[in-house]
Design a protein around this motif. Structure first.
Motif, PDB file in Angstrom:
ATOM      1  N   THR A   1       8.658  -2.997   3.240  1.00  8.65           N
ATOM      2  CA  THR A   1       9.098  -3.860   2.141  1.00  8.65           C
ATOM      3  C   THR A   1      10.509  -4.379   2.344  1.00  8.65           C
ATOM      4  OG1 THR A   1       9.752  -1.865   0.919  1.00  8.65           O
ATOM      5  CG2 THR A   1       7.566  -2.781   0.456  1.00  8.65           C
ATOM      6  N   ASP A   2      11.398  -3.571   2.939  1.00 11.09           N
ATOM      7  CA  ASP A   2      12.772  -4.034   3.170  1.00 11.09           C
ATOM      8  C   ASP A   2      13.182  -3.966   4.633  1.00 11.09           C
ATOM      9  OD1 ASP A   2      12.994  -1.341   3.574  1.00 11.09           O
ATOM     10  OD2 ASP A   2      14.513  -0.997   2.032  1.00 11.09           O
ATOM     11  N   GLY A   3      12.234  -3.655   5.521  1.00 14.24           N
ATOM     12  CA  GLY A   3      12.509  -3.644   6.955  1.00 14.24           C
ATOM     13  C   GLY A   3      13.047  -2.339   7.497  1.00 14.24           C
ATOM     14  N   ALA A   4      13.565  -1.472   6.629  1.00 11.44           N
ATOM     15  CA  ALA A   4      14.165  -0.216   7.087  1.00 11.44           C
ATOM     16  C   ALA A   4      13.162   0.925   6.973  1.00 11.44           C
ATOM     17  CB  ALA A   4      15.406   0.100   6.262  1.00 11.44           C
ATOM     18  N   ARG A   5      13.114   1.766   7.991  1.00 13.63           N
ATOM     19  CA  ARG A   5      12.194   2.910   7.958  1.00 13.63           C
ATOM     20  C   ARG A   5      12.585   3.837   6.822  1.00 13.63           C
ATOM     21  NH1 ARG A   5      10.986   8.052   9.008  1.00 13.63           N
ATOM     22  NH2 ARG A   5       9.238   8.601  10.382  1.00 13.63           N
ATOM     23  N   PRO A   6      11.637   4.210   5.962  1.00 14.60           N
ATOM     24  CA  PRO A   6      11.949   5.127   4.855  1.00 14.60           C
ATOM     25  C   PRO A   6      12.414   6.471   5.384  1.00 14.60           C
ATOM     26  CG  PRO A   6       9.830   4.040   4.512  1.00 14.60           C
ATOM     27  CD  PRO A   6      10.240   3.732   5.916  1.00 14.60           C
ATOM     28  N   PRO A   7      13.468   7.037   4.817  1.00 11.96           N
ATOM     29  CA  PRO A   7      13.989   8.316   5.315  1.00 11.96           C
ATOM     30  C   PRO A   7      13.041   9.469   5.016  1.00 11.96           C
ATOM     31  CG  PRO A   7      15.106   7.692   3.286  1.00 11.96           C
ATOM     32  CD  PRO A   7      14.252   6.516   3.674  1.00 11.96           C
ATOM     33  N   ASP A   8      13.031  10.443   5.924  1.00 13.77           N
ATOM     34  CA  ASP A   8      12.231  11.647   5.712  1.00 13.77           C
ATOM     35  C   ASP A   8      12.888  12.525   4.655  1.00 13.77           C
ATOM     36  OD1 ASP A   8      10.428  10.909   7.700  1.00 13.77           O
ATOM     37  OD2 ASP A   8      11.588  11.900   9.272  1.00 13.77           O
TER      38      ASP A   8
ATOM     39  N   VAL B   1       0.854  -1.191   0.000  1.00 14.41           N
ATOM     40  CA  VAL B   1       0.000   0.000   0.000  1.00 14.41           C
ATOM     41  C   VAL B   1       0.891   1.243   0.000  1.00 14.41           C
ATOM     42  CG1 VAL B   1      -1.717   1.315   1.309  1.00 14.41           C
ATOM     43  CG2 VAL B   1      -1.821  -1.196   1.269  1.00 14.41           C
ATOM     44  N   PRO B   2       0.713   2.157  -0.978  1.00 16.43           N
ATOM     45  CA  PRO B   2       1.457   3.431  -0.942  1.00 16.43           C
ATOM     46  C   PRO B   2       1.010   4.248   0.262  1.00 16.43           C
ATOM     47  CG  PRO B   2      -0.201   3.469  -2.680  1.00 16.43           C
ATOM     48  CD  PRO B   2      -0.193   2.070  -2.130  1.00 16.43           C
ATOM     49  N   ALA B   3       1.906   4.440   1.204  1.00 17.56           N
ATOM     50  CA  ALA B   3       1.508   4.924   2.531  1.00 17.56           C
ATOM     51  C   ALA B   3       0.922   6.330   2.509  1.00 17.56           C
ATOM     52  CB  ALA B   3       2.689   4.858   3.485  1.00 17.56           C
ATOM     53  N   LEU B   4       1.705   7.328   2.127  1.00 12.39           N
ATOM     54  CA  LEU B   4       1.260   8.717   2.266  1.00 12.39           C
ATOM     55  C   LEU B   4       0.018   8.990   1.426  1.00 12.39           C
ATOM     56  CD1 LEU B   4       1.632  11.529   3.412  1.00 12.39           C
ATOM     57  CD2 LEU B   4       3.281  12.001   1.590  1.00 12.39           C
ATOM     58  N   ASN B   5      -0.001   8.524   0.193  1.00 12.52           N
ATOM     59  CA  ASN B   5      -1.137   8.771  -0.678  1.00 12.52           C
ATOM     60  C   ASN B   5      -2.421   8.159  -0.122  1.00 12.52           C
ATOM     61  OD1 ASN B   5      -2.829   7.622  -3.268  1.00 12.52           O
ATOM     62  ND2 ASN B   5      -1.980   9.645  -3.648  1.00 12.52           N
TER      63      ASN B   5
ATOM     64  N   ALA C   1       9.965  22.607   6.688  1.00 12.87           N
ATOM     65  CA  ALA C   1       9.188  21.403   6.378  1.00 12.87           C
ATOM     66  C   ALA C   1      10.046  20.141   6.385  1.00 12.87           C
ATOM     67  CB  ALA C   1       8.506  21.553   5.018  1.00 12.87           C
ATOM     68  N   ARG C   2       9.524  19.123   7.037  1.00 16.86           N
ATOM     69  CA  ARG C   2      10.097  17.779   7.026  1.00 16.86           C
ATOM     70  C   ARG C   2       8.940  16.826   6.763  1.00 16.86           C
ATOM     71  NH1 ARG C   2      13.637  15.169  11.998  1.00 16.86           N
ATOM     72  NH2 ARG C   2      14.174  13.179  10.999  1.00 16.86           N
ATOM     73  N   ILE C   3       9.011  16.092   5.675  1.00 15.61           N
ATOM     74  CA  ILE C   3       7.886  15.246   5.295  1.00 15.61           C
ATOM     75  C   ILE C   3       8.304  13.784   5.280  1.00 15.61           C
ATOM     76  CG2 ILE C   3       6.845  17.095   3.922  1.00 15.61           C
ATOM     77  CD1 ILE C   3       7.772  15.618   1.421  1.00 15.61           C
ATOM     78  N   PRO C   4       7.392  12.874   5.608  1.00 16.71           N
ATOM     79  CA  PRO C   4       7.700  11.450   5.503  1.00 16.71           C
ATOM     80  C   PRO C   4       7.905  11.086   4.041  1.00 16.71           C
ATOM     81  CG  PRO C   4       5.356  11.766   5.874  1.00 16.71           C
ATOM     82  CD  PRO C   4       5.993  13.116   6.009  1.00 16.71           C
ATOM     83  N   HIS C   5       8.649  10.029   3.809  1.00 21.19           N
ATOM     84  CA  HIS C   5       8.957   9.611   2.438  1.00 21.19           C
ATOM     85  C   HIS C   5       7.655   9.553   1.629  1.00 21.19           C
ATOM     86  CE1 HIS C   5      10.542   7.427  -0.951  1.00 21.19           C
ATOM     87  NE2 HIS C   5      11.763   7.547  -0.455  1.00 21.19           N
ATOM     88  N   PRO C   6       7.578  10.302   0.521  1.00 18.88           N
ATOM     89  CA  PRO C   6       6.289  10.450  -0.162  1.00 18.88           C
ATOM     90  C   PRO C   6       5.839   9.258  -0.991  1.00 18.88           C
ATOM     91  CG  PRO C   6       7.990  11.686  -1.303  1.00 18.88           C
ATOM     92  CD  PRO C   6       8.627  11.161  -0.056  1.00 18.88           C
ATOM     93  N   THR C   7       6.757   8.351  -1.346  1.00 20.99           N
ATOM     94  CA  THR C   7       6.368   7.244  -2.240  1.00 20.99           C
ATOM     95  C   THR C   7       6.587   5.864  -1.629  1.00 20.99           C
ATOM     96  OG1 THR C   7       8.568   7.253  -3.281  1.00 20.99           O
ATOM     97  CG2 THR C   7       6.864   8.626  -4.292  1.00 20.99           C
ATOM     98  N   ALA C   8       7.083   5.792  -0.413  1.00 27.46           N
ATOM     99  CA  ALA C   8       7.349   4.488   0.202  1.00 27.46           C
ATOM    100  C   ALA C   8       6.043   3.733   0.464  1.00 27.46           C
ATOM    101  CB  ALA C   8       8.116   4.664   1.507  1.00 27.46           C
TER     102      ALA C   8
END
Length: 509
Positions: A472-479, A170-174, A486-493
């Motif tokens: 998907t790979d166990g590692a938290r997607p970088p911001d 599931v694409p998270a942010l979207n 502005a600091r946003i969560p990874h937009p496509t993870a």
């Protein structure tokens, strides 16, 4: 051909000079008034643009450097076209918190950050009366309307993240933005409009465009901002589109109020009614109320979507927290049901969300203010009128004097702190402090933080009790960093979802 190429280069060089000259002169004049405040990065008329470029891409590094060198006082950093003064330490944060609006303005700083005049419209800049509606009737009705919020979360997840026995990506942010939009508008405009595809798409698109356009417009000098505003925003078209959905509803409410008074039978308990009840008489128009609904949507969708995406990433990266969170949720619900008041008993849940926000929920700076009259901090530092000042955001949350092992994620950190005598409410996520600046502080602390906290908890409860999740790979997607604020969560993870394997059912009544 060679002559044409040479002419092109000359024209390009001339354009750069025309672009930079007035900015450089203005920056030099401002810089001369700030000589007493130390600088991070180059400080020359032209070399400061090197620092401004670095600030675009590595704002946290520069603010952290200034925080380490000048903690407890002020330093300045260059951005495109102006200097930012950054302060730190409890005393200076408290000075900023207590400053009057006549001297230090949150509203004018917000205008600069997201270019309100172009992205939302001048009336939102000059008369934000809707803020009082969010602060009072919206917050006051959260308990009454909680069952509607919870119902929309369940239906939204069923539509967008259906339960499957196998892992589904599931694409998270979207996806979270769509769920938050529906959930927020269940409270704002009710059924069936909150589920209308075009109305939802309008609010999602408008939210994204406001922040994208604000970022882009800020790259232009002031003289070109009106042109950039017309190119990168389309507020009138958005209002027209929103009015097609909201106009008949608002008109009906206004007609009923004229006919039967403000407490007419069957009056819906939603944002439309609350705005009509709060609106100044001269703005008792469909246009004004539609504009306010769009604006409240921007704030609600943006902040909660970003925050919950971070929470999802943190939870999926740290599955060891899941058993304790599920146990607490089940225990509270078994005793009290799933209600707004029950959320207050879930201290581990509150702590996990707050820790996620501490680690990644604030930009390089927070509490941005514009100085309207020369302002002197308690340490004697004077910042002249016209300068933008802010608190060091992310470095404050990583200060070892405030937090044990601040670089480490500790999901139950604040739950443990609340066990100490007298600390029961001090460390809950909506509480304000000089060491935790996600929601700002003082009279301009985020008025929607109670709604945001309620949504975040209800969303996380639904995920924990109905799904297993992983990355998907166990590692938290970088911001991703977008400028200084502005600091946003990874937009496509993506996050992987499947139906909870050990699900035992839960009584949500």
């Amino acid at each position: 051909m060679e002559d044409l190429i040479a002419l092109s280069y000359k024209l390009l060089a001339l354009s750069v000079i025309i672009y930079l000259a007035p900015r450089s002169l203005k920056a030099w004049i401002t810089r001369s008034k700030l000589n007493h405040i130390p600088t991070i990065g180059p400080s020359g008329i032209l070399s400061s643009y090197i620092g401004a470029y670095r600030m675009l891409h590595h704002p946290h590094d520069m603010i952290q450097e200034g925080y380490n060198k000048y903690y407890g006082t002020a330093f300045k950093v260059p951005t495109i076209g102006k200097w930012f003064v950054v302060v730190s330490g409890p005393q200076m944060v408290d000075d900023l918190r207590k400053a009057t609006d006549e001297t230090v303005s949150f509203r004018e700083a917000l205008v600069d950050v997201i270019q309100t005049d172009y992205t939302l419209g001048p009336e939102i800049h000059h008369d934000p009366w809707h803020v009082g509606t969010v602060r009072s009737p919206l917050t006051r009705n959260l308990g009454i309307r909680f069952s509607d919020i919870q119902d929309e979360i369940e239906v939204s997840f069923a539509d967008l993240v259906p339960k499957t026995r196998e892992w589904a990506q599931v694409p998270a942010l979207n996806t979270i933005m769509k769920i938050v939009c529906r959930t927020s508008n269940r409270l704002f405009v009710g059924l069936p409009l909150c589920r209308n595809p075009d109305y939802r798409a309008l609010n999602e698109e408008f939210t994204i465009r406001v922040f994208q356009a604000g970022y882009i417009i800020n790259l232009f000098p002031n003289i070109f901002k009106p042109i950039a505003g017309r190119l990168f925003t389309n507020v009138p078209a958005s209002i027209k589109r929103a009015t097609l959905h909201l106009g008949p509803i608002i008109q009906e409410r206004l007609d009923q109020e004229d006919k039967c008074g403000p407490n007419w039978p069957g009056k819906p308990n939603d944002l439309i009614s609350w705005l009509i009840g709060s609106v100044p008489g001269r703005q008792h128009t469909i246009h004004s109320i539609v504009m306010r609904i769009l604006t409240v949507n921007v704030a609600a969708i943006h902040t909660t979507s970003m925050a919950f995406t971070r929470v999802l990433y943190d939870l999926a990266a740290r599955p060891s927290y899941v058993p304790a969170l599920r146990e607490e949720i089940k225990s509270v619900i078994d005793n009290e049901g799933l209600t707004k008041s029950a959320l207050g008993k879930m201290r581990n849940l509150d702590s996990f969300i707050k820790e996620s926000q501490r680690m990644s929920g604030v930009g390089a700076v927070s509490m941005v203010r514009k100085i309207l009259k020369d302002f002197t901090f308690s340490d004697g530092t004077t910042v002249p009128a016209g300068v933008t000042v802010a608190v060091a955001g992310s470095p404050t949350h990583l200060n070892a004097d405030y937090y044990s092992k601040p670089e480490e994620f500790d999901g139950l950190r604040f739950a443990r702190l609340r066990e100490c005598d007298g600390e029961g409410t001090k460390h809950q996520m909506t509480s304000l402090s000089l060491e935790y600046v996600v929601f700002g502080n003082g009279r301009h602390a985020c008025p929607g933080r109670f709604f945001a906290a309620t949504q975040l908890k209800a969303l996380l409860i639904h995920v924990l009790m109905n799904y297993d999740i992983k990355l998907t790979d166990g590692a938290r997607p970088p911001d991703r960093w977008r400028g200084i604020t502005a600091r946003i969560p990874h937009p496509t993870a993506a996050v992987m979802f499947r139906e909870r394997r050990d699900y035992e059912g839960m009584n949500e009544k």
